[in-house]
Design a protein around this motif. Structure first.
Motif, PDB file in Angstrom:
ATOM      1  N   UNK A  68       0.769  -1.243   0.000  1.00  0.00           N
ATOM      2  CA  UNK A  68       0.000   0.000   0.000  1.00  0.00           C
ATOM      3  C   UNK A  68       0.796   1.286   0.000  1.00  0.00           C
ATOM      4  N   UNK A  69       2.113   1.205  -0.106  1.00  0.00           N
ATOM      5  CA  UNK A  69       2.906   2.430  -0.057  1.00  0.00           C
ATOM      6  C   UNK A  69       2.546   3.342  -1.231  1.00  0.00           C
ATOM      7  N   UNK A  70       2.541   4.642  -0.953  1.00  0.00           N
ATOM      8  CA  UNK A  70       2.219   5.630  -1.986  1.00  0.00           C
ATOM      9  C   UNK A  70       3.092   5.444  -3.218  1.00  0.00           C
ATOM     10  N   UNK A  71       2.506   5.674  -4.363  1.00  0.00           N
ATOM     11  CA  UNK A  71       3.241   5.717  -5.640  1.00  0.00           C
ATOM     12  C   UNK A  71       4.013   4.426  -5.887  1.00  0.00           C
ATOM     13  N   UNK A  72       3.338   3.296  -5.689  1.00  0.00           N
ATOM     14  CA  UNK A  72       3.996   2.020  -5.985  1.00  0.00           C
ATOM     15  C   UNK A  72       3.234   1.222  -7.046  1.00  0.00           C
ATOM     16  N   UNK A  73       2.342   1.897  -7.782  1.00  0.00           N
ATOM     17  CA  UNK A  73       1.725   1.221  -8.929  1.00  0.00           C
ATOM     18  C   UNK A  73       2.390   1.715 -10.208  1.00  0.00           C
ATOM     19  N   UNK A  74       2.738   0.825 -11.142  1.00  0.00           N
ATOM     20  CA  UNK A  74       2.634  -0.630 -11.019  1.00  0.00           C
ATOM     21  C   UNK A  74       3.726  -1.173 -10.095  1.00  0.00           C
ATOM     22  N   UNK A  75       3.344  -2.216  -9.333  1.00  0.00           N
ATOM     23  CA  UNK A  75       4.333  -2.859  -8.459  1.00  0.00           C
ATOM     24  C   UNK A  75       5.480  -3.333  -9.332  1.00  0.00           C
ATOM     25  N   UNK A  76       6.691  -2.997  -8.931  1.00  0.00           N
ATOM     26  CA  UNK A  76       7.813  -3.409  -9.769  1.00  0.00           C
ATOM     27  C   UNK A  76       8.584  -4.540  -9.100  1.00  0.00           C
TER      28      UNK A  76
ATOM     29  N   UNK B 127     -12.124  -1.938  -8.714  1.00  0.00           N
ATOM     30  CA  UNK B 127     -12.749  -3.197  -8.287  1.00  0.00           C
ATOM     31  C   UNK B 127     -13.829  -3.659  -9.264  1.00  0.00           C
ATOM     32  N   UNK B 128     -14.384  -2.722 -10.074  1.00  0.00           N
ATOM     33  CA  UNK B 128     -15.450  -3.121 -11.022  1.00  0.00           C
ATOM     34  C   UNK B 128     -14.888  -3.740 -12.295  1.00  0.00           C
ATOM     35  N   UNK B 129     -13.603  -3.609 -12.500  1.00  0.00           N
ATOM     36  CA  UNK B 129     -13.025  -4.154 -13.729  1.00  0.00           C
ATOM     37  C   UNK B 129     -13.183  -5.682 -13.754  1.00  0.00           C
ATOM     38  N   UNK B 130     -13.409  -6.222 -14.970  1.00  0.00           N
ATOM     39  CA  UNK B 130     -13.568  -7.673 -15.053  1.00  0.00           C
ATOM     40  C   UNK B 130     -12.223  -8.369 -14.824  1.00  0.00           C
ATOM     41  N   UNK B 131     -11.144  -7.682 -15.173  1.00  0.00           N
ATOM     42  CA  UNK B 131      -9.802  -8.262 -15.007  1.00  0.00           C
ATOM     43  C   UNK B 131      -8.971  -7.239 -14.226  1.00  0.00           C
ATOM     44  N   UNK B 132      -8.250  -7.664 -13.180  1.00  0.00           N
ATOM     45  CA  UNK B 132      -7.468  -6.683 -12.413  1.00  0.00           C
ATOM     46  C   UNK B 132      -6.408  -6.004 -13.287  1.00  0.00           C
ATOM     47  N   UNK B 133      -6.109  -4.760 -12.986  1.00  0.00           N
ATOM     48  CA  UNK B 133      -5.027  -4.061 -13.683  1.00  0.00           C
ATOM     49  C   UNK B 133      -3.732  -4.856 -13.545  1.00  0.00           C
ATOM     50  N   UNK B 134      -2.973  -4.912 -14.620  1.00  0.00           N
ATOM     51  CA  UNK B 134      -1.649  -5.538 -14.518  1.00  0.00           C
ATOM     52  C   UNK B 134      -0.795  -4.681 -13.592  1.00  0.00           C
TER      53      UNK B 134
ATOM     54  N   UNK C  18      -2.814   1.570 -18.044  1.00  0.00           N
ATOM     55  CA  UNK C  18      -3.643   2.644 -17.503  1.00  0.00           C
ATOM     56  C   UNK C  18      -5.105   2.401 -17.849  1.00  0.00           C
ATOM     57  N   UNK C  19      -5.956   2.938 -16.999  1.00  0.00           N
ATOM     58  CA  UNK C  19      -7.397   2.832 -17.195  1.00  0.00           C
ATOM     59  C   UNK C  19      -7.957   4.176 -16.750  1.00  0.00           C
ATOM     60  N   UNK C  20      -8.488   4.920 -17.686  1.00  0.00           N
ATOM     61  CA  UNK C  20      -8.952   6.283 -17.383  1.00  0.00           C
ATOM     62  C   UNK C  20     -10.009   6.258 -16.270  1.00  0.00           C
ATOM     63  N   UNK C  21     -10.796   5.193 -16.223  1.00  0.00           N
ATOM     64  CA  UNK C  21     -11.822   5.099 -15.175  1.00  0.00           C
ATOM     65  C   UNK C  21     -11.178   4.991 -13.782  1.00  0.00           C
TER      66      UNK C  21
END
Ligand SMILES: [Zn+2]
Length: 439
Positions: free
Chosen positions: A144-152, A167-174, A420-423
């Protein structure tokens, strides 16, 4: 290029660690160095965004927050001086985790550009604790640390700060988590803000509050509470599900909720009744949320502590304190300059108080607790007050043997593709805006 740089960095680190005798000796938890096959020094860090003794002390004195209170008695502790002028949490945590100034690590805001794009993990231009200890062959769990997406890629597990979103996405963000193979397990840990019942939420309100009626009257406030608690619950669930990771060298459990709940509700507590010009019933209903939220945080902290031995070396730290809204010329600010720092370790005297410690002292001190030297380009010091005899024999040695710099270990840019996902971006902006993080 990135690989070449990285392996050079690892080589340099290994050479330096051998030269200073900090690597191979593997000092144990007793803090004594020496030959032998003692295990590496390990560390639990609990990061509580915006925790402030000004709020916590009276609660502890009142018999609340039993886990924090018991821990404080076992720890050396003190107020931690954050940056002034007051800064935002991502900048402060990146300074805590890298030991260098924002001009060097590059993480300075929640969003960037005219379109307020959320800042991503590639903003880090300096290696964080997990990069530094990873180069020494050691492992980290961080959530949960700030600014760690995408997890590297790190040596260990990184659960990014995007877990609550999309959470509404059918597939989680990579890139929600590294390694990728943990994605399903981690996503299953999300808490749904809608799922909390009135009975569950009642703990945040004065006894006898009709929470369902309150939610009808103040839907925005209740939505904030639901979102903030769900995010923290999600990360606690993740840590619980992955607690077999507690064998890692650095287990870094972080909660953002204390700061978010304070931005959302501290004004009910901070504004004196005489200056309250809205409905007194509103003030009465929401004025206990912040201290009551800390009671939940205390339970979470107690659970995390319970996964480790009772004397496990542990640090609890915040990035700044919290004051509540006040006008400081440039506009309304809510953070305060003084955060918290507590360390339970054989190197520091239980119950002792630090005279003065600064935010940039945290990273060198955490490295020392992991038995690694800080770097000369980290301007903070390893805390040298309140040392036990073991600390007196160990800390000056680590301090004297600083490496020149860890900057060569910085993650190579562009190695982690960003989906990225604008939503999702808009969902994040909406939440940051509702709490006053961005305009
Ligand atoms: Zn804040």
């Amino acid at each position: 290029m990135g690989l070449v740089k990285r392996s050079l960095g690892v080589f340099a680190l290994a050479a330096l660690l051998l030269a200073c005798g900090c690597g191979g000796g593997k000092p144990g938890a007793d803090g004594n160095s020496g030959p032998g096959n003692k295990p590496h020094a390990k560390l639990l860090v609990i990061g509580l965004d915006s925790a402030d003794f000004k709020l916590l002390d009276p609660l502890m004195a009142d018999g609340k927050l039993p886990h924090l209170k018991a821990f404080r008695a076992q720890a050396a502790s003190g107020r931690m001086q954050s940056f002034y002028p007051l800064e935002k949490s991502p900048l402060l945590w990146a300074s805590i985790c890298t030991g260098v100034l924002p001009s060097v690590h590059g993480v300075d805001n929640f969003v960037k550009g005219d379109e307020d794009k959320p800042v991503t993990g590639s903003a880090w231009h300096a290696p964080a604790l997990w990069d530094i200890i990873g180069a020494a062959g050691r492992t980290t769990f961080v959530n949960g640390m700030w600014v760690t997406f995408p997890a590297r890629p790190i040596k260990g597990v990184m659960v990014s700060d995007y877990l609550p979103y999309g959470a509404e996405r059918s597939r989680p963000l990579a890139g929600l988590v590294f390694p990728d193979s943990l994605t399903d397990k981690v996503v299953a840990c999300r808490a749904d803000p809608v799922s909390f019942t009135a009975a569950q939420l009642a703990r945040f309100f004065p006894a006898g509050t009709d929470v369902a009626a309150l939610e009808k009257a103040y839907p925005d406030q209740l939505q904030k509470l639901r979102n903030i608690w769900a995010a923290d619950q999600g990360y606690l669930n993740v840590a619980r599900q992955l607690k077999d990771q507690r064998a890692v060298d650095l287990f870094f459990f972080y909660l953002r909720g204390p700061d978010m709940i304070s931005h959302g509700f501290y004004h009910y507590l901070a504004i004196p009744p005489a200056d309250w010009h809205r409905d007194p019933a509103e003030r009465a209903a929401f004025t206990e949320i912040v201290p009551r939220y800390y009671e939940w945080v205390d339970e979470a902290v107690g659970e995390v502590l319970s996964w480790f031995p009772a004397d496990y070396p542990t640090v609890m730290v915040s990035d700044h304190g919290f004051y509540g809204p006040r006008n400081e010329g440039k506009g309304v600010v809510e953070h305060a300059e003084w955060g918290i720092f507590m360390v339970r370790s054989p190197l520091y005297t239980p119950g002792a108080t630090f005279g003065h410690l600064k935010l940039l002292d945290i990273c060198p001190t955490l490295l020392a607790l992991l038995d690694l030297p800080p770097a000369k380009d980290m301007s903070g010091v390893v805390l040298a007050e309140a040392l036990t005899p073991a600390g007196q024999s160990r800390i000056p040695h680590i301090e004297k043997n600083r490496v020149t710099s860890y900057l060569a270990l910085r993650p190579a840019a562009g190695t982690t593709p960003v989906e990225t996902d604008e939503k999702v971006d808009e969902e994040i902006r909406r939440q940051l805006r509702s709490l006053g993080y961005i305009k």
